[in-house]
Enzyme design. Structure first.
Site, PDB file in Angstrom:
ATOM      1  N   HIS A   1       1.028   2.712  11.554  1.00  0.00           N
ATOM      2  CA  HIS A   1       0.136   3.662  10.890  1.00  0.00           C
ATOM      3  C   HIS A   1       0.074   4.867  11.817  1.00  0.00           C
ATOM      4  O   HIS A   1      -0.219   4.702  12.994  1.00  0.00           O
ATOM      5  CB  HIS A   1      -1.260   3.045  10.852  1.00  0.00           C
ATOM      6  CG  HIS A   1      -1.823   2.806   9.497  1.00  0.00           C
ATOM      7  ND1 HIS A   1      -1.337   1.855   8.646  1.00  0.00           N
ATOM      8  CD2 HIS A   1      -2.876   3.379   8.853  1.00  0.00           C
ATOM      9  CE1 HIS A   1      -2.079   1.843   7.531  1.00  0.00           C
ATOM     10  NE2 HIS A   1      -3.002   2.770   7.641  1.00  0.00           N
TER      11      HIS A   1
ATOM     12  N   GLU B   1      -2.514   0.567  13.227  1.00  0.00           N
ATOM     13  CA  GLU B   1      -3.605   1.033  12.375  1.00  0.00           C
ATOM     14  C   GLU B   1      -4.956   0.896  13.086  1.00  0.00           C
ATOM     15  O   GLU B   1      -5.825   1.749  12.953  1.00  0.00           O
ATOM     16  CB  GLU B   1      -3.617   0.188  11.089  1.00  0.00           C
ATOM     17  CG  GLU B   1      -4.771   0.470  10.150  1.00  0.00           C
ATOM     18  CD  GLU B   1      -4.675  -0.330   8.870  1.00  0.00           C
ATOM     19  OE1 GLU B   1      -4.057  -1.420   8.899  1.00  0.00           O
ATOM     20  OE2 GLU B   1      -5.181   0.148   7.842  1.00  0.00           O
TER      21      GLU B   1
ATOM     22  N   GLU C   1       0.849  -1.180   0.000  1.00  0.00           N
ATOM     23  CA  GLU C   1       0.000   0.000   0.000  1.00  0.00           C
ATOM     24  C   GLU C   1       0.895   1.244   0.000  1.00  0.00           C
ATOM     25  O   GLU C   1       1.176   1.791  -1.037  1.00  0.00           O
ATOM     26  CB  GLU C   1      -0.951  -0.008   1.197  1.00  0.00           C
ATOM     27  CG  GLU C   1      -1.951   1.129   1.149  1.00  0.00           C
ATOM     28  CD  GLU C   1      -3.315   0.758   1.691  1.00  0.00           C
ATOM     29  OE1 GLU C   1      -3.480  -0.328   2.226  1.00  0.00           O
ATOM     30  OE2 GLU C   1      -4.228   1.599   1.571  1.00  0.00           O
TER      31      GLU C   1
HETATM   32  C1  BGC Z   1      -5.299   2.947   4.530  1.00  0.00           C
HETATM   33  C2  BGC Z   1      -5.756   4.057   5.396  1.00  0.00           C
HETATM   34  C3  BGC Z   1      -6.605   4.938   4.553  1.00  0.00           C
HETATM   35  C4  BGC Z   1      -7.794   4.093   4.251  1.00  0.00           C
HETATM   36  C5  BGC Z   1      -8.942   4.756   3.605  1.00  0.00           C
HETATM   37  C6  BGC Z   1      -6.494   2.144   4.172  1.00  0.00           C
HETATM   38  O1  BGC Z   1      -6.189   1.055   3.398  1.00  0.00           O
HETATM   39  O2  BGC Z   1      -4.301   2.213   5.095  1.00  0.00           O
HETATM   40  O3  BGC Z   1      -4.889   4.555   6.249  1.00  0.00           O
HETATM   41  O4  BGC Z   1      -6.866   6.189   5.014  1.00  0.00           O
HETATM   42  O5  BGC Z   1      -7.444   2.932   3.563  1.00  0.00           O
HETATM   43  O6  BGC Z   1      -9.976   4.485   4.391  1.00  0.00           O
END
Ligand code: BGC
Length: 933
Positions: free
Chosen positions: A807, A786, A522
């Protein structure tokens, strides 16, 4: 405080466009700024004078004496700056009492526009890249990813003399590492960094004078895929090659000799290329060095290359051409390479001459900023070694490998955590292989460190070595080298660890752009993550230049009708249309940067886009409830208790309209200020009518609902106390606990504090059951997770599909550690730290301290509570003033440096409140004491 009284008002920390001594600047009117210090209480600047000179001392621009006690910067307004020229500048500051202090710095311009370039984009002939041997069974685990080798390029040349000045201007579509005569150029990593290469390609400038010599020289490069042609993001349909399919280099070496002659050596068809021993290098997948393919000396002039270096070359490079005669391009654009010059070296493939998108990088590069020694190295029975660096971070390892036979392989896998059996846990990396491979060559000892990849990890698992000691492996920490600006510590070691893990989250995720996470497939520039964390980030480090750079891509990622996106640089496969709180970052980020750094230009650059965004939302939601064109509407992402989507969206709509109005006011656009100000008022009214009951309940009755309404000032005054009470009730009813996600989390402590409930903010900080900040720390976290429940004792790991342990979003509490716990804040209406608000919230702590390197100078606070006494030390930089709240049972009894506060120099009592005295202080250092029985 002691021993510094003799220090007069002195400028220091000089910056040009928010960077110290930038080399290669493309801005025509840079901002020259300085900070101030003084050992004298009350010292204040009265006037400044900036003079800019050429290197040989010719005065180019002189502001003259400017009487402006508020200024901490001047925008260059002299004659047109010349390209590739170093300018020295001096600032002198006159204190109110006439004393003058001065300091000097320099900046150097770059190409100042695309038209100055003559270089071509060159590459290894893409048709010739099949030179990679078909992997043998199991040899390259990643063969199925279709990765390609990194390539080398070089250009031998003859210099008539050692140059007195040499500058290399360079960029790549892909990643580059430059070498001159075998020595690495500069210390930038992952250069040229990630931008939306369809809009803009940053170039960097290096001073390579000391690397060159009279006679034979070689300018050389290694090129890898990086963000340009490697894997980025998570979309399996669009996982790689987002911008191009093979990397390309563009560079110019500008030489100046003592006799006044000059030369340019530019990339073109007269370079030669070969595949490198790096069989692949990819940001997500990892890197493989096959040292059997190494050709030592490839980057040295022929006469200096060791004999074995050239052993498998059939021919030496062609007779070098003198650098003065810049060769015309040897082949038209895009034509295939011609005959090989021997040993796999081919004439460079000229991929094009489009230089229109070239622009100097504006931010600090990514660098290897720190090294970590392993905490433990454990050997398993099957021969694997597990290395624990004790800290989750972004970077890579450097391994010393011994006793390998040619062809032996060492494999390094990376992971953030371990599974229940103590083995590396990598399920949460999704498709990111994060695996580096060394294939040994003939050398007995090899030091292996990947160059064109990075991983997010705490643990490394090493296979293929019979022995690995703690001295044989090092963690190399990479991040954008934003100067660290803040420090925080307090009497609770767990809060210190929280602060540290927030800081490590920032380090790990400020890698060229602000990313969500450094480990899985990501690593995207998600707008909301950046927006919610920005206030904390700005206290930890000087991120002015970093965000200025990224905002170019935020603007670039907009839709044709003005909508901001969810990620920047934009990426195919990620839902484009900005969700509430995500798209709004395009408004919130510039505004916050303006407040912190006081540089109006960030508003100038972003104002049209801010207006465009508010207009876009308004156009599609004329009834002022934002429920159409909401993109993927992530709402209060990952909140234990969801807040109604329309509440979240409409609150953000009001916020963006309001900040756009304020920006218009700052920039002197009264019509726009009026228009957006009125719109913001109407949205607030609509918010109340639609979502708030007459007794102040907000639809959904969630913490985040109240937080947004209170933080964004959406409620009429009469409903505020009830809303604040209800918020407190909800927090209390939850444990005390929080139920917020990404959008609410950063607001909870500041809002509770602002409404008299700092006690609850402290209660949240000390809570250990999830959701809380201490839960991860007590479960081994060294960075912010996260998800609140990324791991819980009974259930184990959260779903591997989305469970990052690094995160920063939930770390946005970091702001309140500085502002609340330590009491170091900028006053709400201030910009550029001209007015401070020092208001510590001790909670159950016995001491806390913070310092922050602001654009005006150092601000610091330190308080201790001992017995019944409270001591507060405050340092305010010259040119700033502060309102200080001193906790005191008897406000009249507060003393400063031993005398009653009311009599102390530089202190003016402005009021009392229950349990505190409020003073306004000038610049300088103050030591307050009070009874807090
Ligand atoms: C990310 C987040 C991002 C989100 C959107 C995720 O996959 O890691 O941090 O803001 O997607 O909702």
């Amino acid at each position: 405080m002691t021993g510094s009284e003799h220090v007069l008002l002195t400028p220091y920390g000089l910056r040009c466009d928010h960077r110290a001594e930038p080399l290669g600047l493309d801005a025509g009117t840079p901002l020259l700024s300085w900070r101030l210090r003084s050992g004298r209480r009350g010292d204040a600047p009265a006037a400044y004078r900036v003079r800019v000179r050429t290197e040989d001392g010719v005065l180019v621009w002189d502001t003259g004496e400017v009487a402006d006690p508020e200024a901490a910067s001047a925008r260059y307004a002299g004659p047109l700056l010349r390209p590739r020229t170093r300018y020295r500048w001096q600032v002198s500051v006159t204190a109110a009492d006439g004393a003058v202090g001065a300091a000097e710095s320099w900046f150097e311009t770059g190409m100042l526009g695309p038209s100055a370039w003559t270089a071509s984009w060159i590459a290894h002939d893409p048709a010739a890249l099949d030179v990679m041997n078909a992997p043998e069974e199991g040899e390259l685990a990643l063969a199925d990813h279709g990765l390609q080798p990194a390539v080398r390029l070089r250009r031998p040349f003859e210099a008539p003399a050692a140059p007195v000045r040499a500058r290399l201007y360079v960029t790549a579509r892909g990643l580059y590492e430059m070498r001159v005569n075998g020595a690495r150029v500069g210390d930038a990593e992952l250069a040229p960094g990630w931008t939306d290469y369809r809009d803009r390609i940053d170039y960097q400038t290096y001073d390579v004078t000391d690397l060159l010599r009279a006679g034979g020289n070689v300018l050389a490069a290694t090129l890898a895929d990086g963000w340009w042609s490697g894997f980025v993001g998570f979309d399996p349909r669009r996982s790689g090659a987002h911008y191009g399919t093979f990397p390309q280099l563009l560079a110019e070496l500008h030489l100046e000799y003592a006799d006044g002659t000059t030369g340019i050596l530019a990339t073109g068809g007269d370079w030669e290329t070969a595949r490198s021993p790096i069989r692949y290098a990819d940001l997500l997948m990892g890197e493989c060095h096959d040292l059997r393919l190494e050709t030592p000396g490839w980057d040295l002039p022929a006469e200096r290359a060791r004999p074995e270096a050239t052993r498998d070359r059939e021919t030496e490079p062609e007779e070098p051409r003198p650098a003065e005669s810049q060769p015309a391009e040897s082949r038209p654009e895009g034509t295939p390479a011609g005959r090989a010059s021997g040993d796999g070296w081919l004439p460079a493939y000229v991929a094009g001459t489009d230089r229109a998108l070239l622009t100097a990088s504006v931010a600090q590069p990514v660098r290897a900023v720190q090294e970590l020694a392993p905490r433990t190295v454990t050997r398993f029975e099957d021969g694997r070694h597990l290395v624990d660096f004790g800290q989750n971070f972004a970077g890579r390892v450097r391994v010393t490998a011994r006793g390998l036979a040619p062809g032996d392989r060492v494999v390094v896998r990376h992971g953030e955590t371990l599974d229940d059996r103590g083995r590396l846990y990598t399920d949460n990396l999704r498709t990111a292989a994060a695996t580096d491979v060394l294939v040994a060559g003939a050398d007995d000892e090899t030091i292996f460190e990947p160059r064109f990849t990075y991983h997010g990890f705490r643990y490394a698992e090493v296979t293929g070595l019979t022995a690995l000691g703690t001295g044989d492996i090092t963690g190399v920490v990479l991040h954008s080298d934003t100067p660290w600006a803040g420090e925080f510590a307090c009497s609770d070691p767990e809060l210190d660890r929280l602060h540290q893990s927030i800081a490590w989250g920032q380090r790990s995720n400020f890698v060229s752009v602000p990313t969500d996470c450094p480990q899985r497939d990501e690593r995207l520039g998600w707008l909301a993550d950046a927006q919610v964390f920005l206030p904390t980030a700005c206290l930890n480090a000087d991120v002015a230049a970093f965000f200025d750079g990224w905002l170019r891509d935020v603007r670039g990622a907009r839709s044709a009708d003005g909508g901001f996106s969810n990620v920047a640089p934009r990426l195919a496969g990620v839902a484009d249309e900005g969700a509430p709180g995500w798209g709004d970052a395009g408004v919130l980020v510039p505004w916050h940067l303006y407040r912190v750094y006081g540089d109006e230009r960030v508003l100038v650059r972003n104002f049209d886009a801010m207006c465009g965004w508010v207009d876009f939302v308004h156009r599609h939601n004329p009834d002022l409830v934002w429920n159409r064109r909401v993109g993927p509407h992530f709402a209060d992402w990952l909140a234990p208790t969801p807040t109604p989507r329309d509440v979240v969206a409409t609150a953000y709509f009001a916020r963006s309209a309001d900040l756009t109005a304020r920006a218009a006011e700052v920039l002197g656009h009264p019509d726009a200020a009026e228009r957006y100000g009125t719109l913001a008022g109407h949205i607030r009214k609509t918010f109340t009518e639609r979502f708030v009951t007459p007794d102040g309940r907000i639809e959904g009755d969630t913490q985040t609902g109240y937080l947004l309404a209170l933080a964004f000032g959406l409620l009429p005054a009469e409903l505020v106390p009830g809303a604040a009470d209800r918020l407190a009730e909800l927090v209390e009813a939850a444990g005390p606990g929080l139920t917020t996600g990404f959008l609410g989390v950063g607001l909870i402590a500041p809002v509770l504090d602002a409404h008299g409930r700092a006690d609850l903010a402290h209660a949240l900080l000390t809570r250990a059951e999830p959701p809380s900040w201490l839960h991860p720390l007590r479960n081994g976290a060294t960075t912010i997770w996260e998800r609140w429940d990324g791991y819980t004792a009974g259930r184990g790991f959260q779903a591997a599909a989305m469970n990052s342990f690094n995160h920063y979003s939930l770390g946005s509490i970091g702001e309140w550690l500085y502002q609340g716990v330590a009491g170091l804040a900028q006053a709400p209406a201030s910009t550029g730290y001209r007015e401070l608000l020092i208001r510590p919230r001790p909670g159950g702590l016995t001491w806390a301290r913070a310092s922050y390197e602001s654009v005006r100078g150092t601000v610091s606070t330190a308080w201790t509570r001992e017995g019944g006494g409270f001591r507060l030390e405050v340092s305010v930089p010259p040119g700033a003033s502060a309102v200080v709240h001193i906790p005191a049972a008897d406000p009249g009894g507060v003393r400063e440096s031993g005398i009653p506060a009311a009599e102390a120099a530089g202190v003016r009592i402005v009021g009392t409140e229950p349990g505190a005295l409020r003073c306004r202080v000038t610049s300088g250092e103050f030591r307050f004491t009070a009874d807090v029985h």
